[in-house]
Design a protein around this motif. Sequence first.
Motif: not given
Length: 412
Positions: A132-133, A118-120, A219, A214
């Motif tokens: 980091t995602g 997950d990006s968050h 990153k 993000v």
Amino acid sequence: MTLGEKIIARAAGVQSVKPGEIHTIDVDYLMSNDGTTHLTIDMFHNQVKKPRIADPKKLVFIIDHNIPAENPKTAAAHKKMREFAKEHDIDFYEGEGVCHQIMVEKYVKPGQFIMGADSHTCSYGALGAFGTGIGCTDFLYAMVTGKSWVLVPETLRFELTGKFREGVYPRDLILTIIRDIGANGANYKVMEFGGEGAHNLSINDRFVLCNLAVEAGAKTGIVEPDEKVTAYLKEHGREGGDLFLPDADAVYEKVYHYDLSQIEPVVAKPDFVDTAVPVAEVEGVEIQEAFLGSCNNGRIDELRVAAEILKGHKVSEHVRFLIAPASRDVYLQAIDEGLVKTFMEAGAMMMNPNCSVCWGSCQGVIGEGETLISTGTRNFKGRAGHKDSKVYLANAAVVTKSAIAGHITNSL
């Protein structure tokens, strides 16, 4: 070395690292939610010659995006997660809150290197960790081997001084930063937050900053850890970790300076996160829905702000005001403090702890031509429903006042 470089060096088992180097690392935790875990499980069974999990105790599966399931397809994906987690003795959570909130409450320690599907996942920098995602393929590799790789990023330093004025919040700061440097301003870089202004911030405040890193392409985002991190860990029944700090001679690609006392409330306009403007510039825009929640702004601090504003007021009859606490613990605390009673009496709708409107795929989606003001993470076209709807991002106070007024405002 910078803070991020020290964490990478520790994970790689080397004395030092430099930007541009590629290192193999040991991952401390791997987190995956119901957005993609079913895909990873399919790859595990169909593409790995000798399926194995390196260390189940480093894995955490969390159902938070579409909970409860809204259709048979989602229900099948959830079932696959439950069965796989049980078979392999993986820590599993369902209905307990947003994945990043659960990770910070129960797992993350300073100095760790954590990857999440997950990006968050960058939120974990609130406790001085490198989160980091990653995508399904990288997650699968790390799950099977216990290792991954990282290209050491450059670091941007954000030197913070002062304190926020009343009515200004960390969400205003990070939206201002993203506006200033642009949505691509930190692409594949570490956003390192430090200085006396950073140490004035609570863990919740730091979570807000790192979570949206993000959205500038970073990153990860990391705040220098201190005694507040140690206290938070103790309050949540754990201890340890490495309280890394950047060296005095650390090399940064660029250093930015922000005086917190100069930050003002802002609203990010549709359809990008880097469009923040003073609230006055969008004053009067009619809304049909307001949302308080998400991994960025669904903790007890934000709920308290909203409840204080709602006392003696009613949500506009033209507005649906949805509130989703970030975790079960936050929800229970809000009940204990009487906040939920205030919300319900004012006409707001309480949701179970989950991603809800921020994810925009099941609960509270908005229709064609409708406008939402939200404490969520993103305002991309169609993010919260119909492709011709609009999403504005703001702090908890502005969202709540707007829900009462029926239009965007920072005053009542």
